[in-house]
Design a protein around this motif. Structure first.
Motif, short mmCIF file in Angstrom:
data_model
loop_
_atom_site.label_atom_id
_atom_site.label_comp_id
_atom_site.label_asym_id
_atom_site.label_seq_id
_atom_site.Cartn_x
_atom_site.Cartn_y
_atom_site.Cartn_z
N GLU A 166 55.62 35.39 45.96
CA GLU A 166 55.29 34.49 44.86
C GLU A 166 54.05 34.98 44.11
N ALA A 167 53.03 35.45 44.87
CA ALA A 167 51.82 35.95 44.22
C ALA A 167 52.10 37.18 43.38
N ALA A 168 52.94 38.06 43.97
CA ALA A 168 53.28 39.26 43.20
C ALA A 168 54.05 38.90 41.93
N ALA A 169 54.96 37.91 42.10
CA ALA A 169 55.70 37.49 40.91
C ALA A 169 54.78 36.84 39.88
N ALA A 170 53.83 36.00 40.39
CA ALA A 170 52.89 35.37 39.46
C ALA A 170 51.98 36.39 38.81
N ALA A 171 51.56 37.39 39.58
CA ALA A 171 50.69 38.42 39.01
C ALA A 171 51.41 39.24 37.96
N GLN A 172 52.67 39.50 38.23
CA GLN A 172 53.42 40.30 37.26
C GLN A 172 53.79 39.50 35.99
N SER A 173 54.04 38.21 36.18
CA SER A 173 54.47 37.42 35.02
C SER A 173 53.31 36.98 34.13
N ASN A 174 52.06 36.85 34.69
CA ASN A 174 50.89 36.37 33.94
C ASN A 174 51.12 34.99 33.34
N GLU A 175 51.96 34.24 33.98
CA GLU A 175 52.21 32.87 33.50
C GLU A 175 51.08 31.99 33.98
N PRO A 176 50.42 31.24 33.08
CA PRO A 176 49.26 30.43 33.48
C PRO A 176 49.66 29.30 34.41
N VAL A 177 48.76 29.00 35.32
CA VAL A 177 48.94 27.92 36.27
C VAL A 177 47.90 26.86 35.95
N SER A 178 48.33 25.60 35.89
CA SER A 178 47.43 24.51 35.53
C SER A 178 46.58 24.10 36.73
N PHE A 179 45.26 23.95 36.45
CA PHE A 179 44.31 23.51 37.47
C PHE A 179 43.50 22.36 36.91
N THR A 180 43.03 21.48 37.80
CA THR A 180 42.15 20.37 37.38
C THR A 180 40.72 20.85 37.35
N SER A 201 30.07 30.34 26.89
CA SER A 201 28.97 31.07 27.53
C SER A 201 29.08 31.04 29.07
N GLY A 202 29.94 30.20 29.63
CA GLY A 202 30.10 30.12 31.08
C GLY A 202 31.24 31.03 31.60
N LYS A 203 31.32 31.12 32.93
CA LYS A 203 32.37 31.96 33.56
C LYS A 203 32.80 31.29 34.87
N PHE A 204 34.11 31.25 35.12
CA PHE A 204 34.68 30.65 36.33
C PHE A 204 34.91 31.71 37.42
N LYS A 205 35.01 31.21 38.63
CA LYS A 205 35.50 32.07 39.70
C LYS A 205 37.01 32.19 39.53
N PRO A 206 37.59 33.38 39.82
CA PRO A 206 39.04 33.54 39.56
C PRO A 206 39.85 32.50 40.31
N PHE A 207 40.87 31.97 39.60
CA PHE A 207 41.80 31.05 40.24
C PHE A 207 42.83 31.88 41.04
N THR A 208 43.14 31.43 42.23
CA THR A 208 44.08 32.16 43.10
C THR A 208 45.20 31.22 43.53
N LYS A 209 46.36 31.84 43.75
CA LYS A 209 47.49 31.12 44.29
C LYS A 209 48.11 32.00 45.37
N ASN A 210 48.13 31.47 46.59
CA ASN A 210 48.59 32.25 47.75
C ASN A 210 47.77 33.51 47.94
N GLY A 211 46.46 33.37 47.64
CA GLY A 211 45.56 34.50 47.83
C GLY A 211 45.59 35.55 46.74
N VAL A 212 46.36 35.29 45.68
CA VAL A 212 46.49 36.27 44.60
C VAL A 212 45.87 35.67 43.33
N PRO A 213 44.96 36.40 42.65
CA PRO A 213 44.40 35.86 41.38
C PRO A 213 45.48 35.63 40.33
N VAL A 214 45.38 34.50 39.63
CA VAL A 214 46.35 34.15 38.59
C VAL A 214 45.60 33.66 37.34
N VAL A 215 46.33 33.60 36.25
CA VAL A 215 45.82 33.03 34.98
C VAL A 215 45.95 31.52 35.07
#
Length: 335
Positions: free
Chosen positions: A229-243, A309-323
């Motif tokens: 799933e992470a590989a698929a998410a990384a390849q697709s670059n489809e954004p994932v919604s976070f609160t 001017s701010g910056k977030f820590k990368p969002f991850t899903k199943n240990g893989v960074p995602v958009v």
């Protein structure tokens, strides 16, 4: 199989040897019991033949002219002493009594008194005739030897001792066989218990190994699925919604109410702006859009500028960074 089982003789051969030994002892005891005590036969009695005495009369001679009688030598002849026949005595038979020594009584031979011999003067009349046959010699009685004393108590004791030894040997053999059988049964029970314990431990080990293998397989499947799933998410670059609560700032921006926007607002009011941020895989903000306006356009534009001017820590899903898309509400208090 242990080495003691290979070295130990089989039970059948041990029992066969024990039965053979017991049989030999029993045969020996039976032979000793059945042996008869030899009986001594008494010698036949020999009767002494009677002594025959023959009286001979001398012939009378014719008268002869008298002659001078010269003195002759007088010879005294001792007559032969008659022997007294011993009375035959039959010794009583010795009875066989256990552990008693029977002696045969011997009756003493009683000698009768013989009358003294009378001297006889040898004359012409009673002179012995040379033609007369000499009397036969009287038979001398044989001495009767007493029967030998047979002691049967020793043979009885030997037989009883042999029977007791055979019985004791049989009892010892039976006890030894029983002990061997008991030891073998105990050893077999111990081996059975040990085998059951080993079987249980092996079964438990197998069950634990199978459970662990199942858990490992499940975890591996979950990891593979997450990686896929992470590989698929990384390849697709489809954004994932976070609160907003799931977002962590690497460097937080400085939100301040702008002075230009204060002209259009009343002091003490609170203005709320809701922004939607597109955060890339590195945690940077790519785009900002207003989801809900505060009613003050200058404040909305200033909020979009300040949040960049701010910056977030990368969002991850199943240990893989995602958009990720983050909805961020901002409140401003009018000074």
């Amino acid at each position: 199989m242990s080495s003691t089982e290979l070295d130990a003789p089989p039970i059948r051969s041990i029992l066969l040897a024990i039965i053979t030994v017991v049989g030999l002892h029993l045969l020996t005891a039976f032979a000793l019991v059945t042996i008869k005590t030899p009986t001594i036969k008494p010698e036949p009695e020999t009767e002494t033949p009677p002594v025959e005495i023959q009286f001979v009369t001398l012939p009378t001679k014719s008268a002869a002219p008298k002659a001078e009688v010269l003195p002759q030598e007088v010879s005294v002849q001792k007559p032969a002493q008659p022997t007294v026949e011993p009375q035959p005595t039959t010794p009583p038979k010795a009875e066989t009594l256990p552990k008693q020594r029977v002696k045969t009584p011997i009756e003493p031979v009683v000698k009768k008194k013989v009358p003294e011999a009378v001297p006889v003067i040898a004359t012409e009349q009673n002179a012995p005739d040379s033609s007369q046959k000499p009397l036969p010699e009287q038979a001398v009685p044989k001495k009767i030897s007493p029967e030998p004393i047979v002691d049967t108590s020793a043979a009885d004791e030997r037989r009883k001792e042999a029977a007791a030894q055979a019985k004791k040997a049989a009892q010892d053999a039976e006890a030894k066989a029983a002990e061997i059988e008991k030891a073998k049964l105990k050893e077999a029970e111990l081996k059975a218990v040990k085998a059951a314990q080993e079987a249980r431990s092996i079964a438990n080990a197998k069950a634990a190994a199978q459970a662990k293998a199942a858990r490992d397989a499940a975890e591996a499947a979950a990891r593979a699925k997450a990686e896929a799933e992470a590989a698929a998410a990384a390849q697709s670059n489809e954004p994932v919604s976070f609160t907003a609560s799931a977002a962590n700032w690497a460097s937080a921006p400085n939100f301040s109410f702008p002075e230009r926007a204060a002209r259009r607002a009343r002091s003490g009011d609170t203005l709320n702006v809701v922004l939607v941020l597109r955060v890339n895989k590195q945690g940077g903000i790519d785009s900002v859009s207003v989801a809900q306006s505060s009613g003050n356009s200058l404040l909305d534009r200033e909020a979009q500028r300040q949040v960049r001017s701010g910056k977030f820590k990368p969002f991850t899903k199943n240990g893989v960074p995602v958009v990720g898309n983050v909805t961020l509400p901002i409140s401003y208090a009018v000074p």
